[in-house]
Design a protein around this motif. Sequence first.
Motif, PDB file in Angstrom:
ATOM      1  N   ALA A 261      -9.426 -35.890  21.295  1.00  0.00           N
ATOM      2  CA  ALA A 261     -10.204 -36.572  20.260  1.00  0.00           C
ATOM      3  C   ALA A 261     -10.913 -35.558  19.362  1.00  0.00           C
ATOM      4  CB  ALA A 261     -11.219 -37.514  20.902  1.00  0.00           C
ATOM      5  N   TYR A 262     -11.521 -34.549  19.976  1.00  0.00           N
ATOM      6  CA  TYR A 262     -12.171 -33.493  19.187  1.00  0.00           C
ATOM      7  C   TYR A 262     -11.163 -32.784  18.296  1.00  0.00           C
ATOM      8  CZ  TYR A 262     -14.433 -29.050  18.087  1.00  0.00           C
ATOM      9  OH  TYR A 262     -14.939 -27.960  17.418  1.00  0.00           O
ATOM     10  N   GLU A 263     -10.015 -32.498  18.858  1.00  0.00           N
ATOM     11  CA  GLU A 263      -8.967 -31.794  18.126  1.00  0.00           C
ATOM     12  C   GLU A 263      -8.474 -32.620  16.934  1.00  0.00           C
ATOM     13  OE1 GLU A 263      -5.644 -29.036  20.064  1.00  0.00           O
ATOM     14  OE2 GLU A 263      -5.213 -31.162  20.303  1.00  0.00           O
ATOM     15  N   LYS A 264      -8.310 -33.903  17.128  1.00  0.00           N
ATOM     16  CA  LYS A 264      -7.863 -34.774  16.041  1.00  0.00           C
ATOM     17  C   LYS A 264      -8.893 -34.827  14.920  1.00  0.00           C
ATOM     18  CE  LYS A 264      -5.369 -37.936  13.954  1.00  0.00           C
ATOM     19  NZ  LYS A 264      -4.099 -37.579  13.285  1.00  0.00           N
ATOM     20  N   ILE A 265     -10.158 -34.962  15.299  1.00  0.00           N
ATOM     21  CA  ILE A 265     -11.221 -35.009  14.293  1.00  0.00           C
ATOM     22  C   ILE A 265     -11.362 -33.673  13.588  1.00  0.00           C
ATOM     23  CG2 ILE A 265     -13.715 -35.263  13.992  1.00  0.00           C
ATOM     24  CD1 ILE A 265     -13.613 -37.236  16.393  1.00  0.00           C
ATOM     25  N   ARG A 266     -11.295 -32.598  14.355  1.00  0.00           N
ATOM     26  CA  ARG A 266     -11.555 -31.252  13.802  1.00  0.00           C
ATOM     27  C   ARG A 266     -10.349 -30.686  13.063  1.00  0.00           C
ATOM     28  NH1 ARG A 266     -12.914 -27.291  11.682  1.00  0.00           N
ATOM     29  NH2 ARG A 266     -14.198 -25.558  12.404  1.00  0.00           N
ATOM     30  N   GLY A 268      -7.020 -32.481  12.889  1.00  0.00           N
ATOM     31  CA  GLY A 268      -6.092 -33.459  12.352  1.00  0.00           C
ATOM     32  C   GLY A 268      -4.845 -33.723  13.159  1.00  0.00           C
TER      33      GLY A 268
END
Length: 448
Positions: A261-266, A268
Amino acid sequence: MAPAITLAADAPQFSSANTGFMLICSALVMLMTPGLAFFYGGMVRVKSTLNMLMMSFISLGIVTILWVLYGFSLAFGTDKGSVIGWSSDFVGFTGIGKMELWSGYTIPVYVFAVFQLMFAIITPALISGALADRVKFSAWALFLTLWVTIVYFPVAHWVWGTGGWAFDLGVIDFAGGTAVHINAGAAALGVILVIGKRVGFKRDPMRPHSLPLVMLGAGLLWFGWFGFNAGSWLGNDDGVGPLMFVNTQVATAAAMLAWLAYEKIRHGAFTTLGAASGAVAGLVAITPSGGAVSPLGAIAVGAIAGVLCAMAVGLKYRFGYDDSLDVVGVHMVGGIAGSLLVGLFASGGGQSDVKGLFYGGGLDQFWKQCAGVFAVLAYSLVASAILAFLIDRTLGMRVPEDDEMSGIDQAEHAETAYDHTGAGGGTIGSTTPTPLAAASAPSKKVDA
Protein backbone atom coordinates in the motif's frame (compact mmCIF):
# COMPACT_ATOMS: atom_id res chain seq x y z
CA MET A 1 17.23 -21.02 29.58
CA ALA A 2 19.54 -22.40 32.28
CA PRO A 3 22.64 -24.62 31.98
CA ALA A 4 21.84 -28.31 31.63
CA ILE A 5 21.24 -30.61 34.55
CA THR A 6 20.93 -34.38 34.80
CA LEU A 7 17.64 -36.21 35.22
CA ALA A 8 16.18 -36.23 38.72
CA ALA A 9 12.96 -37.51 40.21
CA ASP A 10 11.39 -34.05 40.42
CA ALA A 11 12.75 -32.81 37.09
CA PRO A 12 10.72 -32.63 33.87
CA GLN A 13 10.67 -35.95 32.07
CA PHE A 14 11.77 -36.59 28.51
CA SER A 15 9.09 -36.02 25.87
CA SER A 16 9.48 -37.76 22.52
CA ALA A 17 6.76 -35.53 21.05
CA ASN A 18 8.49 -32.29 22.07
CA THR A 19 11.85 -33.65 20.99
CA GLY A 20 10.54 -34.58 17.55
CA PHE A 21 8.83 -31.20 17.20
CA MET A 22 12.03 -29.35 18.08
CA LEU A 23 14.10 -31.41 15.63
CA ILE A 24 11.64 -30.47 12.89
CA CYS A 25 11.83 -26.82 13.95
CA SER A 26 15.63 -27.00 13.82
CA ALA A 27 15.46 -28.33 10.26
CA LEU A 28 13.06 -25.53 9.31
CA VAL A 29 15.44 -22.90 10.67
CA MET A 30 18.33 -24.51 8.82
CA LEU A 31 16.31 -24.20 5.59
CA MET A 32 16.07 -20.45 6.16
CA THR A 33 19.76 -19.95 5.38
CA PRO A 34 19.51 -21.42 1.85
CA GLY A 35 16.26 -19.44 1.55
CA LEU A 36 18.12 -16.30 2.48
CA ALA A 37 20.78 -17.16 -0.09
CA PHE A 38 18.14 -17.33 -2.83
CA PHE A 39 16.47 -14.15 -1.56
CA TYR A 40 19.73 -12.22 -1.66
CA GLY A 41 21.01 -14.01 -4.76
CA GLY A 42 18.05 -12.87 -6.83
CA MET A 43 18.41 -9.28 -5.67
CA VAL A 44 21.95 -8.77 -6.97
CA ARG A 45 23.20 -8.42 -10.53
CA VAL A 46 24.09 -11.49 -12.57
CA LYS A 47 27.82 -11.09 -12.00
CA SER A 48 27.44 -11.33 -8.19
CA THR A 49 24.90 -14.14 -7.87
CA LEU A 50 27.19 -16.98 -6.80
CA ASN A 51 29.14 -14.81 -4.40
CA MET A 52 25.91 -13.84 -2.69
CA LEU A 53 24.86 -17.48 -2.41
CA MET A 54 28.25 -18.46 -1.03
CA MET A 55 28.28 -15.71 1.60
CA SER A 56 25.25 -17.38 3.18
CA PHE A 57 26.30 -20.99 2.62
CA ILE A 58 29.74 -20.54 4.17
CA SER A 59 28.04 -19.66 7.45
CA LEU A 60 26.61 -23.18 7.58
CA GLY A 61 30.16 -24.50 7.66
CA ILE A 62 32.05 -22.03 9.83
CA VAL A 63 29.46 -21.36 12.52
CA THR A 64 28.60 -25.03 12.96
CA ILE A 65 32.20 -25.89 13.87
CA LEU A 66 32.63 -22.84 16.12
CA TRP A 67 29.36 -23.61 17.90
CA VAL A 68 30.48 -27.11 18.81
CA LEU A 69 33.98 -26.01 19.83
CA TYR A 70 33.03 -23.08 22.07
CA GLY A 71 30.05 -21.06 20.84
CA PHE A 72 27.36 -22.97 22.71
CA SER A 73 29.39 -22.68 25.89
CA LEU A 74 29.83 -18.91 25.48
CA ALA A 75 26.16 -18.33 24.74
CA PHE A 76 24.43 -20.78 27.10
CA GLY A 77 27.00 -21.90 29.62
CA THR A 78 27.00 -20.90 33.28
CA ASP A 79 26.80 -17.11 33.57
CA LYS A 80 30.00 -15.15 34.17
CA GLY A 81 29.33 -11.58 35.25
CA SER A 82 26.03 -11.25 33.33
CA VAL A 83 27.88 -10.77 30.02
CA ILE A 84 29.10 -14.19 28.91
CA GLY A 85 28.63 -17.86 29.67
CA TRP A 86 31.04 -20.75 30.02
CA SER A 87 30.64 -24.44 30.85
CA SER A 88 33.51 -26.82 30.18
CA ASP A 89 31.05 -29.66 29.57
CA PHE A 90 29.74 -27.79 26.55
CA VAL A 91 33.18 -27.34 24.94
CA GLY A 92 33.25 -29.76 22.05
CA PHE A 93 30.00 -31.18 23.47
CA THR A 94 32.27 -33.52 25.45
CA GLY A 95 30.25 -33.49 28.68
CA ILE A 96 26.73 -33.74 27.29
CA GLY A 97 24.86 -36.99 27.76
CA LYS A 98 22.52 -38.12 25.02
CA MET A 99 19.52 -38.14 27.40
CA GLU A 100 20.55 -35.16 29.49
CA LEU A 101 17.67 -32.68 29.50
CA TRP A 102 17.89 -28.95 29.06
CA SER A 103 17.07 -27.43 32.43
CA GLY A 104 13.35 -26.97 32.98
CA TYR A 105 12.37 -28.51 29.64
CA THR A 106 11.51 -31.92 28.26
CA ILE A 107 14.02 -31.98 25.40
CA PRO A 108 17.66 -33.15 25.40
CA VAL A 109 20.50 -30.65 25.57
CA TYR A 110 21.60 -31.78 22.11
CA VAL A 111 18.24 -30.75 20.66
CA PHE A 112 18.34 -27.32 22.27
CA ALA A 113 21.94 -26.87 21.15
CA VAL A 114 21.24 -27.71 17.51
CA PHE A 115 18.13 -25.49 17.46
CA GLN A 116 20.14 -22.54 18.74
CA LEU A 117 22.94 -23.39 16.31
CA MET A 118 20.60 -22.63 13.40
CA PHE A 119 20.00 -19.16 14.83
CA ALA A 120 23.72 -18.60 15.12
CA ILE A 121 24.19 -19.64 11.48
CA ILE A 122 21.62 -17.36 9.90
CA THR A 123 22.42 -14.22 11.92
CA PRO A 124 25.80 -13.40 10.30
CA ALA A 125 24.43 -14.52 6.93
CA LEU A 126 21.91 -11.68 7.22
CA ILE A 127 24.77 -9.17 7.30
CA SER A 128 26.09 -10.30 3.93
CA GLY A 129 23.26 -8.68 1.98
CA ALA A 130 24.55 -5.23 2.86
CA LEU A 131 28.00 -6.02 1.47
CA ALA A 132 27.03 -7.37 -1.95
CA ASP A 133 29.31 -6.94 -4.98
CA ARG A 134 32.47 -5.76 -3.26
CA VAL A 135 33.91 -7.93 -0.45
CA LYS A 136 36.65 -10.56 -0.73
CA PHE A 137 35.30 -13.98 0.14
CA SER A 138 38.31 -14.75 2.37
CA ALA A 139 37.83 -11.46 4.22
CA TRP A 140 34.13 -12.24 4.67
CA ALA A 141 34.93 -15.69 6.09
CA LEU A 142 37.37 -14.15 8.58
CA PHE A 143 34.92 -11.41 9.55
CA LEU A 144 32.16 -13.98 10.05
CA THR A 145 34.40 -16.07 12.31
CA LEU A 146 35.39 -13.11 14.47
CA TRP A 147 31.93 -11.57 14.52
CA VAL A 148 30.05 -14.58 15.83
CA THR A 149 32.74 -15.06 18.49
CA ILE A 150 32.96 -11.45 19.69
CA VAL A 151 29.44 -10.21 19.00
CA TYR A 152 26.81 -12.91 18.47
CA PHE A 153 27.75 -15.41 21.18
CA PRO A 154 27.90 -12.76 23.96
CA VAL A 155 24.71 -11.01 22.80
CA ALA A 156 22.85 -14.34 22.71
CA HIS A 157 23.89 -14.83 26.33
CA TRP A 158 22.72 -11.33 27.29
CA VAL A 159 19.28 -11.93 25.83
CA TRP A 160 18.57 -15.66 26.35
CA GLY A 161 21.17 -17.03 28.75
CA THR A 162 20.18 -17.42 32.39
CA GLY A 163 22.04 -14.65 34.22
CA GLY A 164 22.49 -12.51 31.12
CA TRP A 165 21.83 -8.87 31.99
CA ALA A 166 19.03 -8.35 29.45
CA PHE A 167 17.40 -11.64 30.46
CA ASP A 168 17.47 -10.65 34.12
CA LEU A 169 16.24 -7.12 33.35
CA GLY A 170 13.13 -8.60 31.76
CA VAL A 171 13.72 -7.60 28.15
CA ILE A 172 11.28 -9.59 26.00
CA ASP A 173 12.82 -11.08 22.87
CA PHE A 174 10.88 -14.21 22.02
CA ALA A 175 12.97 -15.39 19.07
CA GLY A 176 15.60 -12.84 18.14
CA GLY A 177 14.54 -9.23 17.51
CA THR A 178 17.58 -7.97 19.38
CA ALA A 179 19.94 -10.94 19.31
CA VAL A 180 19.40 -11.69 15.61
CA HIS A 181 17.90 -8.83 13.61
CA ILE A 182 19.05 -5.65 15.35
CA ASN A 183 22.39 -7.35 15.93
CA ALA A 184 22.83 -8.19 12.23
CA GLY A 185 21.40 -4.91 10.96
CA ALA A 186 23.62 -2.78 13.18
CA ALA A 187 26.63 -4.90 12.20
CA ALA A 188 25.81 -4.35 8.53
CA LEU A 189 25.71 -0.59 9.06
CA GLY A 190 29.02 -0.65 10.91
CA VAL A 191 30.77 -2.58 8.15
CA ILE A 192 29.47 -0.56 5.20
CA LEU A 193 30.49 2.68 6.90
CA VAL A 194 34.04 1.28 6.91
CA ILE A 195 34.27 -0.32 3.46
CA GLY A 196 32.34 2.29 1.52
CA LYS A 197 30.04 2.20 -1.49
CA ARG A 198 29.92 -0.01 -4.55
CA VAL A 199 31.44 1.37 -7.72
CA GLY A 200 28.63 3.19 -9.49
CA PHE A 201 26.36 3.55 -6.44
CA LYS A 202 23.50 5.99 -7.24
CA ARG A 203 24.81 6.22 -10.83
CA ASP A 204 24.59 2.79 -12.46
CA PRO A 205 21.46 0.58 -12.50
CA MET A 206 21.74 -2.14 -9.85
CA ARG A 207 18.39 -3.87 -10.28
CA PRO A 208 17.65 -7.44 -9.12
CA HIS A 209 18.54 -9.90 -11.85
CA SER A 210 15.94 -12.54 -10.89
CA LEU A 211 12.76 -11.60 -9.06
CA PRO A 212 11.52 -15.21 -9.23
CA LEU A 213 14.56 -16.20 -7.13
CA VAL A 214 13.71 -13.40 -4.70
CA MET A 215 10.15 -14.67 -4.34
CA LEU A 216 11.37 -18.26 -3.91
CA GLY A 217 13.75 -17.14 -1.19
CA ALA A 218 11.05 -15.12 0.56
CA GLY A 219 8.72 -18.12 0.47
CA LEU A 220 11.35 -20.39 1.99
CA LEU A 221 12.06 -17.82 4.68
CA TRP A 222 8.36 -17.51 5.50
CA PHE A 223 8.03 -21.29 5.69
CA GLY A 224 11.12 -21.76 7.82
CA TRP A 225 10.18 -18.89 10.11
CA PHE A 226 7.40 -20.95 11.67
CA GLY A 227 10.13 -23.17 13.12
CA PHE A 228 12.19 -20.13 14.04
CA ASN A 229 9.34 -18.54 16.01
CA ALA A 230 7.02 -21.29 17.22
CA GLY A 231 9.99 -23.50 18.09
CA SER A 232 11.47 -20.88 20.39
CA TRP A 233 9.02 -21.88 23.11
CA LEU A 234 10.86 -25.24 23.13
CA GLY A 235 7.76 -27.39 22.91
CA ASN A 236 6.10 -26.26 26.14
CA ASP A 237 2.45 -27.35 26.13
CA ASP A 238 0.85 -24.12 27.34
CA GLY A 239 -0.47 -22.61 24.11
CA VAL A 240 2.22 -19.98 23.61
CA GLY A 241 3.87 -21.84 20.71
CA PRO A 242 0.59 -22.02 18.76
CA LEU A 243 -0.07 -18.34 19.51
CA MET A 244 3.36 -17.50 18.10
CA PHE A 245 2.66 -19.61 15.01
CA VAL A 246 -0.59 -17.74 14.34
CA ASN A 247 0.97 -14.34 15.02
CA THR A 248 3.83 -15.12 12.64
CA GLN A 249 1.37 -15.66 9.79
CA VAL A 250 -0.82 -12.70 10.71
CA ALA A 251 1.95 -10.13 11.13
CA THR A 252 3.70 -11.21 7.95
CA ALA A 253 0.50 -10.83 5.93
CA ALA A 254 -0.18 -7.41 7.46
CA ALA A 255 3.34 -6.17 6.78
CA MET A 256 3.27 -7.32 3.16
CA LEU A 257 -0.02 -5.54 2.54
CA ALA A 258 1.15 -2.40 4.33
CA TRP A 259 4.40 -2.28 2.33
CA LEU A 260 2.50 -2.71 -0.94
CA ALA A 261 0.00 0.00 0.00
CA TYR A 262 2.83 2.40 0.86
CA GLU A 263 4.59 1.50 -2.36
CA LYS A 264 1.48 2.12 -4.45
CA ILE A 265 0.86 5.50 -2.84
CA ARG A 266 4.52 6.54 -2.94
CA HIS A 267 5.67 5.04 -6.26
CA GLY A 268 2.50 4.11 -8.12
CA ALA A 269 2.95 0.33 -8.40
CA PHE A 270 2.67 -2.93 -6.47
CA THR A 271 6.01 -4.67 -7.01
CA THR A 272 7.04 -8.26 -6.39
CA LEU A 273 10.18 -7.01 -4.66
CA GLY A 274 7.96 -4.95 -2.38
CA ALA A 275 5.79 -7.96 -1.57
CA ALA A 276 8.83 -10.09 -0.70
CA SER A 277 10.51 -7.33 1.32
CA GLY A 278 7.29 -6.51 3.16
CA ALA A 279 6.81 -10.14 4.13
CA VAL A 280 10.35 -10.33 5.51
CA ALA A 281 9.81 -7.07 7.42
CA GLY A 282 6.75 -8.57 9.09
CA LEU A 283 8.62 -11.74 9.97
CA VAL A 284 11.40 -9.68 11.52
CA ALA A 285 9.05 -7.50 13.57
CA ILE A 286 6.94 -10.32 14.99
CA THR A 287 10.01 -12.35 16.00
CA PRO A 288 10.58 -10.53 19.30
CA SER A 289 6.96 -9.66 20.00
CA GLY A 290 4.78 -12.54 18.82
CA GLY A 291 4.66 -14.38 22.13
CA ALA A 292 3.50 -11.28 23.98
CA VAL A 293 0.81 -9.84 21.70
CA SER A 294 -2.62 -10.99 20.58
CA PRO A 295 -3.42 -11.69 16.91
CA LEU A 296 -4.93 -8.20 16.64
CA GLY A 297 -1.73 -6.83 18.13
CA ALA A 298 0.21 -8.86 15.57
CA ILE A 299 -1.71 -7.13 12.77
CA ALA A 300 -0.70 -3.77 14.24
CA VAL A 301 2.93 -4.83 14.68
CA GLY A 302 3.13 -6.11 11.11
CA ALA A 303 1.41 -3.11 9.53
CA ILE A 304 3.54 -0.59 11.42
CA ALA A 305 6.75 -2.46 10.60
CA GLY A 306 5.78 -2.78 6.93
CA VAL A 307 5.39 0.97 6.54
CA LEU A 308 8.43 1.89 8.65
CA CYS A 309 10.73 -0.52 6.79
CA ALA A 310 9.43 0.61 3.40
CA MET A 311 10.25 4.18 4.38
CA ALA A 312 13.63 3.22 5.84
CA VAL A 313 15.04 1.52 2.75
CA GLY A 314 15.17 4.85 0.96
CA LEU A 315 17.31 6.48 3.63
CA LYS A 316 20.50 5.05 2.13
CA TYR A 317 20.11 7.36 -0.85
CA ARG A 318 19.46 10.35 1.37
CA PHE A 319 22.38 9.71 3.72
CA GLY A 320 24.74 8.09 1.23
CA TYR A 321 25.47 4.73 2.83
CA ASP A 322 25.39 1.76 0.45
CA ASP A 323 23.27 -0.93 2.10
CA SER A 324 23.15 -3.10 -1.01
CA LEU A 325 20.12 -5.28 -0.20
CA ASP A 326 18.43 -3.24 2.55
CA VAL A 327 19.64 -5.17 5.57
CA VAL A 328 19.64 -2.00 7.67
CA GLY A 329 16.25 -0.86 6.45
CA VAL A 330 14.51 -4.21 6.94
CA HIS A 331 16.34 -6.08 9.70
CA MET A 332 17.61 -3.31 11.94
CA VAL A 333 14.53 -1.09 11.59
CA GLY A 334 12.12 -4.04 11.65
CA GLY A 335 13.86 -5.49 14.71
CA ILE A 336 13.72 -2.15 16.51
CA ALA A 337 10.04 -1.70 15.67
CA GLY A 338 9.05 -5.19 16.78
CA SER A 339 11.05 -5.01 19.98
CA LEU A 340 9.77 -1.61 21.06
CA LEU A 341 6.16 -2.34 20.14
CA VAL A 342 6.17 -5.04 22.83
CA GLY A 343 6.08 -2.15 25.28
CA LEU A 344 2.87 -0.92 23.68
CA PHE A 345 0.96 -4.03 22.58
CA ALA A 346 1.90 -6.75 25.11
CA SER A 347 -1.46 -8.16 26.17
CA GLY A 348 -0.51 -10.02 29.34
CA GLY A 349 -2.10 -13.19 28.01
CA GLY A 350 0.85 -14.72 26.17
CA GLN A 351 4.31 -15.71 27.30
CA SER A 352 4.00 -13.69 30.51
CA ASP A 353 1.57 -11.44 32.36
CA VAL A 354 3.49 -8.32 31.31
CA LYS A 355 1.20 -5.69 29.81
CA GLY A 356 2.15 -2.86 27.50
CA LEU A 357 0.97 0.73 27.53
CA PHE A 358 -2.19 0.08 25.50
CA TYR A 359 -3.25 -2.68 27.89
CA GLY A 360 -2.86 -0.66 31.09
CA GLY A 361 0.70 -1.62 31.88
CA GLY A 362 2.28 1.82 31.61
CA LEU A 363 5.70 2.40 30.09
CA ASP A 364 7.78 0.16 32.35
CA GLN A 365 8.19 -2.60 29.76
CA PHE A 366 8.78 -0.08 26.99
CA TRP A 367 11.82 1.33 28.80
CA LYS A 368 13.17 -2.17 29.38
CA GLN A 369 12.79 -2.85 25.66
CA CYS A 370 14.64 0.39 24.88
CA ALA A 371 17.55 -0.71 27.10
CA GLY A 372 17.89 -4.01 25.27
CA VAL A 373 17.45 -2.52 21.79
CA PHE A 374 19.95 0.29 22.06
CA ALA A 375 22.57 -1.66 24.01
CA VAL A 376 22.67 -4.38 21.36
CA LEU A 377 22.57 -1.83 18.54
CA ALA A 378 25.46 0.19 19.94
CA TYR A 379 27.63 -2.80 20.80
CA SER A 380 27.16 -4.51 17.47
CA LEU A 381 27.63 -1.32 15.45
CA VAL A 382 30.88 -0.35 17.15
CA ALA A 383 32.36 -3.86 17.45
CA SER A 384 31.53 -4.69 13.83
CA ALA A 385 33.03 -1.47 12.53
CA ILE A 386 36.23 -2.14 14.48
CA LEU A 387 36.47 -5.70 13.13
CA ALA A 388 35.91 -4.49 9.57
CA PHE A 389 38.51 -1.75 10.00
CA LEU A 390 41.15 -4.17 11.31
CA ILE A 391 40.53 -6.70 8.54
CA ASP A 392 40.52 -3.97 5.91
CA ARG A 393 43.90 -2.68 7.11
CA THR A 394 45.46 -6.15 7.14
CA LEU A 395 43.90 -8.63 4.74
CA GLY A 396 41.85 -6.03 2.88
CA MET A 397 38.05 -6.23 2.79
CA ARG A 398 37.33 -5.19 -0.79
CA VAL A 399 38.10 -6.80 -4.11
CA PRO A 400 40.04 -4.66 -6.62
CA GLU A 401 37.88 -2.21 -8.53
CA ASP A 402 38.50 -4.03 -11.82
CA ASP A 403 37.21 -7.29 -10.30
CA GLU A 404 34.16 -5.53 -8.94
CA MET A 405 33.41 -4.09 -12.35
CA SER A 406 33.98 -7.30 -14.30
CA GLY A 407 32.22 -9.54 -11.80
CA ILE A 408 33.01 -10.80 -8.34
CA ASP A 409 31.78 -14.33 -9.18
CA GLN A 410 34.51 -14.89 -11.73
CA ALA A 411 37.19 -13.14 -9.66
CA GLU A 412 36.49 -14.85 -6.34
CA HIS A 413 34.97 -18.20 -7.33
CA ALA A 414 36.11 -18.87 -10.93
CA GLU A 415 32.49 -19.57 -11.85
CA THR A 416 29.43 -17.86 -13.24
CA ALA A 417 25.82 -18.39 -12.22
CA TYR A 418 24.45 -18.89 -15.72
CA ASP A 419 26.26 -20.81 -18.47
CA HIS A 420 25.63 -19.48 -21.97
CA THR A 421 28.24 -21.58 -23.79
CA GLY A 422 26.05 -24.59 -24.53
CA ALA A 423 23.67 -27.10 -23.06
CA GLY A 424 26.40 -29.25 -21.58
CA GLY A 425 28.15 -26.46 -19.73
CA GLY A 426 31.58 -27.15 -21.26
CA THR A 427 33.59 -25.27 -23.84
CA ILE A 428 32.73 -25.90 -27.48
CA GLY A 429 34.82 -28.72 -28.93
CA SER A 430 35.98 -30.00 -25.56
CA THR A 431 34.96 -33.53 -24.64
CA THR A 432 36.22 -33.58 -21.03
CA PRO A 433 36.26 -30.04 -19.70
CA THR A 434 37.53 -29.48 -16.18
CA PRO A 435 35.25 -27.53 -13.79
CA LEU A 436 37.62 -24.57 -13.85
CA ALA A 437 37.79 -24.59 -17.63
CA ALA A 438 34.01 -24.72 -17.87
CA ALA A 439 33.65 -21.87 -15.41
CA SER A 440 36.13 -19.65 -17.23
CA ALA A 441 35.00 -20.39 -20.78
CA PRO A 442 33.92 -17.46 -22.97
CA SER A 443 30.25 -16.64 -22.58
CA LYS A 444 27.75 -14.51 -24.37
CA LYS A 445 27.47 -11.02 -23.05
CA VAL A 446 24.90 -10.71 -20.28
CA ASP A 447 23.60 -7.49 -18.85
CA ALA A 448 25.09 -7.50 -15.36
